[in-house]
Each structure stands twice: as structure tokens, then as C-alpha cells.
Design an enzyme around this catalytic site. Structure first.
Site, short mmCIF file in Angstrom:
data_model
loop_
_atom_site.label_atom_id
_atom_site.label_comp_id
_atom_site.label_asym_id
_atom_site.label_seq_id
_atom_site.Cartn_x
_atom_site.Cartn_y
_atom_site.Cartn_z
N ASP A 90 12.99 -5.07 3.33
CA ASP A 90 11.77 -4.61 2.66
C ASP A 90 12.12 -4.61 1.18
OD1 ASP A 90 10.14 -2.87 1.21
OD2 ASP A 90 9.67 -1.67 2.96
N LYS A 147 9.47 8.17 7.91
CA LYS A 147 10.33 8.74 6.85
C LYS A 147 10.98 10.05 7.32
CE LYS A 147 8.54 5.82 3.54
NZ LYS A 147 7.68 5.01 4.31
N ASP A 203 5.42 -6.77 2.17
CA ASP A 203 6.60 -6.73 1.29
C ASP A 203 7.91 -6.94 2.05
OD1 ASP A 203 6.43 -4.33 2.67
OD2 ASP A 203 7.02 -3.09 0.98
N1 GDD Z 1 -4.31 -3.42 1.58
C1 GDD Z 1 -3.53 -2.36 1.40
N2 GDD Z 1 -4.09 -1.18 1.01
N3 GDD Z 1 -2.20 -2.48 1.59
C2 GDD Z 1 -1.43 -1.38 1.39
C3 GDD Z 1 -1.94 -0.14 0.97
C4 GDD Z 1 -3.38 -0.04 0.78
O1 GDD Z 1 -3.93 1.00 0.41
N4 GDD Z 1 -0.92 0.75 0.85
C5 GDD Z 1 0.19 0.06 1.19
N5 GDD Z 1 -0.10 -1.22 1.51
C6 GDD Z 1 0.81 -2.28 1.95
C7 GDD Z 1 1.99 -2.49 1.02
O2 GDD Z 1 1.68 -3.50 0.06
C8 GDD Z 1 3.07 -2.95 1.97
O3 GDD Z 1 3.01 -4.35 2.16
C9 GDD Z 1 2.73 -2.25 3.29
O4 GDD Z 1 1.36 -1.85 3.17
C10 GDD Z 1 3.62 -1.04 3.58
O5 GDD Z 1 3.53 -0.14 2.51
P1 GDD Z 1 4.85 0.40 1.77
O6 GDD Z 1 4.38 1.34 0.71
O7 GDD Z 1 5.71 -0.72 1.37
O8 GDD Z 1 5.49 1.27 2.94
P2 GDD Z 1 7.04 1.60 3.18
O9 GDD Z 1 7.90 0.46 2.87
O10 GDD Z 1 7.34 2.89 2.50
O11 GDD Z 1 7.06 1.89 4.78
C11 GDD Z 1 6.49 0.98 5.70
O12 GDD Z 1 7.34 -0.14 5.90
C12 GDD Z 1 8.61 0.13 6.55
C13 GDD Z 1 9.31 -1.18 6.75
O13 GDD Z 1 9.66 -1.72 5.55
C14 GDD Z 1 6.24 1.70 7.03
O14 GDD Z 1 5.49 0.82 7.84
C15 GDD Z 1 7.56 2.07 7.73
O15 GDD Z 1 7.31 2.61 9.01
C16 GDD Z 1 8.40 0.81 7.91
O16 GDD Z 1 9.67 1.15 8.50
MG MG Z 2 7.62 -1.38 1.94
#
Ligand code: GDD
Ligand code: MG
Length: 362
Positions: A216, A158, A107
Site C-alpha cells: 500500500d 487498524k 493505492d
Molecule cells: N472514491 C473514494 N472516496 N475513494 C476513497 C475515499 C472516498 O471518500 N476515501 C478513501 N478512498 C480510497 C483511497 O484512495 C484508497 O485507494 C482506498 O480508498 C483505501 O483508503 P486508504 O485511506 O488508503 O485506507 P488505508 O490504507 O488506511 O486502509 C485500507 O487499506 C488497507 C490495505 O492497504 C483498509 O481497507 C484496510 O483494511 C486495508 O488493510
Molecule cells: Mg491505503
């Protein structure tokens, strides 16, 4: 080189738009988010992308098929959500080929230079390197503390208020050696909570500070921001063939107009706006800093500002929509209605009265 893309999240913070499509297919300047990622991976010497899919997997498989931009696409399907680490472990056999591999959060939209990141990783000799980016508020992300050598000393996902080690955050782009797989248990795993803190403690995790475009798209404001960034990178007015704009209408750049679009007299569209295919806009309308999905109709004298309008929604006349509001697919907003301040309208809903405070309308 191979890249694993985490493409299975639910996109909960982008509901109701993510109820009907996975967030990785959301349009940015009229192309799916993942199209932009695939293009840049292909331009940077990646030959195979493994897509770890779960939520709405079929929609993703149907959209991309087996190849895109010279990139081979392999799908790794989960029968239950495996978090951000489990999918990497599950796809291990598809990733190991004697070279390090890339892992990306799907994303993210960025222009991080993957080649330089991999070179830096090899030079440092750690087991994993994460791309880092400076942000004003690290609370939504994973925050790191680096030493003078670029080694990650601590990783806090977080962080609570005042607990972030710095404003340098995990950009969701990594290079892994195959040994990292030994740190990921089977099943549902959070890389950020269960793997990075251990690698950091053992001194095997490095950080590469990246600059430039990075967003993001996880929340509506960031999604609009990502669209704006891509549009200003493209510059001017990007358009497909076959659209009709009345000669008294004005398009302010940067702006993107799809095919089969019609724009009526005295309407002003843009800047920072994407109008998808087959959108019909009446006369005297004002649309600014917004994303309009395909097939939407917008009646005369309506205005849309800082908002996202889902596929085939019908915005009638003298309607005003603004401030981060999301209108679900096939919803109808009736004549004269005003919608402001973080309102989300569920798909197929008809709204006949104004909504002036943040709310989800089911
Ligand atoms: N295949 C799969 N299965 N993908 C998953 C799953 C799962 O169960 N859960 C989440 N994802 C994918 C999401 O689609 C996304 O592309 C990515 O993993 C990260 O998940 P998010 O839910 O978007 O996390 P976030 O934005 O809160 O935090 C993450 O991204 C940040 C940067 O934007 C973390 O990696 C943070 O450390 C980071 O700073
Ligand atoms: Mg994200």
C-alpha cells in the site's frame, strides 16, 4: 468482469506531493500507479473499470480518458467523500451484470492473481471474499481471524497494540456478490468498520491468502518500497529512448531512466531508483533508492538517498537529501544544504539552511 477502483482518497500521509497530484498518479518505475493496476486487470479478464473519484478527479479523468490497455473506464464522481463503502453503493448500477465484481483500493500495487481469487470465491460460495496478505505489523491495516475453512471469523480495522487477531491483513482487493450492496447504507460508509464485521458475524465473508508482491503506497517508505519492488521485477536498467549519460557515470540496476534525462560525469545512479523524464543530473552526484519526478535538476556533487523529489524541483550543488524526505514540486534546495530524517518541504519553497530533524517546512 467489472472492477470498481476506489480512487478518491486524499493521500494525506504523502503530502506535500499529494497536494499537487492524486496518489494514484504517483509514478512507479516511471508509470502511474494506476497504469500498473489497469494492465494487470486487463491481463486477468476484466473488461470494465469503474473509477470512483473525488479528490482531484479532473486530473485522473484527464490522464486516463475513456480507455486504457483495452479496458473501458467509467468514472463515478462523488460530490463529497463517501469513504470506502459509499462509492460502491453509488456505482451499483454500473457494477451489477449477473456476475460477481472486483473492488480494489486504488493505492495498492500487487501481483495478486484476480482469476484465482474469483475462482476461490465461487468455490466457497460466500457473499464476499477478501484477499489477505501476511505482514509483520498489522496496525496500519484491517486484521482478520480465519477458520480452517477460510471463513473470516472477525475483522478488526487498524487494531490497537495487542488487539490484532492475526498478522493476516486485508489486502484491499475483494470479490463481491451484488447482495453485498444491501449491507452498505447510502452516504459515507466505511466498508472495513461497517460492512465486513457484519458479514463476518453472519459467516458470509471468506479470506483468500495471497502471496507475492504487495504494498500500500500510502506512506513515503512504502512508496519507495513499491518502486523498488516494481524495478526488481522489471530487472536491469529500464530506459526510454533519448537520454544522455556521460561515459564515466555509472548506473546500478535495477534502475529506470526516462527520456530527455542527462547524467553528468562520475555520477552514480541506483540501485532501486526511478529517474523520470527530463531530469538533469550534474557531475559527481550519488542517487540511490529514490524517486525523482519529471523535470528535476540536481546540481554537481549532490546526493539523494531514500528520498522523493517532486516535479521541477531544483536541487542545487553539494546538497544532501535522505531518510524518507519529500521535496515538493518546484521547491529549491540551495547550495550546501543537508536535509535528513523525514522532512517534507512544501511546493515552491526555497530552503537555504540545513534541516536535520523530522519537520514540515511550509
Ligand atoms: N472514491 C473514494 N472516496 N475513494 C476513497 C475515499 C472516498 O471518500 N476515501 C478513501 N478512498 C480510497 C483511497 O484512495 C484508497 O485507494 C482506498 O480508498 C483505501 O483508503 P486508504 O485511506 O488508503 O485506507 P488505508 O490504507 O488506511 O486502509 C485500507 O487499506 C488497507 C490495505 O492497504 C483498509 O481497507 C484496510 O483494511 C486495508 O488493510
Ligand atoms: Mg491505503
Amino acid at each position: 468482469m467489472k472492477a470498481l477502483i476506489l480512487a478518491g482518497g486524499f493521500g494525506t500521509r504523502l503530502r506535500p506531493l499529494s497536494c499537487t497530484r492524486p496518489k494514484l498518479l504517483f509514478p512507479l518505475a516511471n508509470q502511474a500507479l494506476l497504469d500498473w493496476t489497469f494492465k494487470s486487470l486487463s491481463d486477468n479478464g476484466v473488461d470494465t473499470a469503474v473509477l470512483a473519484v473525488n479528490y482531484m478527479a479532473e486530473a485522473i479523468v484527464r490522464y486516463f480518458g475513456p480507455t486504457k490497455f483495452d479496458l473501458g473506464i467509467i468514472y463515478s464522481r462523488e460530490d463529497r467523500p463517501l469513504g470506502t463503502g459509499g462509492p460502491i453503493k453509488k456505482a451499483a448500477d454500473l457494477l451489477i451484470d449477473g456476475e460477481p465484481f472486483l473492488v480494489l483500493n486504488g493505492d495498492i500495487i500487487s501481483d495478486v492473481d484476480y482469476r484465482s481469487l474469483v475462482e476461490y470465491h465461487k468455490k466457497k460460495g460466500g457473499l464476499a471474499t477478501i484477499a489477505l496478505i501476511q505482514v509483520p505489523d498489522p496496525s496500519r491495516y484491517g486484521s482478520v481471524e480465519l477458520d480452517g475453512e477460510g471463513r473470516v471469523l472477525s475483522f478488526v480495522e487498524k487494531p490497537e497494540l495487542g488487539m490484532a487477531p492475526s498478522n493476516l491483513i486485508n489486502a484491499g482487493i475483494y470479490v463481491f456478490e451484488k447482495e453485498v450492496l444491501d449491507y452498505i447504507p447510502e452516504g459515507k460508509v466505511s466498508t472495513e468498520n461497517e460492512v465486513f464485521p457484519i458479514l463476518a458475524k453472519e459467516g458470509k465473508l471468506y479470506g483468500y491468502e495471497a502471496h507475492g508482491m504487495w504494498v500500500d503506497i500510502g506512506v513515503p517508505e512504502s512508496y519507495l518500497e513499491a518502486n523498488k519492488m516494481i524495478l526488481s521485477k522489471l530487472g536491469g536498467i529500464t530506459s526510454s529512448n533519448g537520454y544522455e549519460v556521460d561515459e564515466s557515470a555509472e548506473i546500478l540496476e535495477p534502475c529506470c531512466i526516462g527520456s530527455g534525462v542527462a547524467i553528468g560525469s562520475n555520477s552514480v545512479i541506483g540501485p532501486d531508483t526511478s529517474i523520470s523524464d527530463h531530469v538533469h543530473i550534474g557531475q559527481g552526484c550519488r542517487i540511490e533508492n529514490s524517486i525523482i519526478f519529471p523535470g528535476v535538476t540536481i546540481g554537481d556533487y549532490s546526493s539523494v538517498k531514500n528520498a522523493i523529489i517532486g516535479e521541477n524541483a531544483s536541487i542545487e550543488r553539494w546538497v544532501k537529501i535522505e531518510s524518507g524526505s519529500l521535496i515538493g514540486d518546484y521547491a529549491t534546495i540551495s547550495d550546501g544544504v543537508t536535509i535528513t530524517q523525514g522532512v517534507s518541504i512544501c511546493p515552491s519553497k526555497t530552503v537555504t539552511e540545513s534541516i536535520l530533524s523530522p519537520r514540515q517546512v511550509m
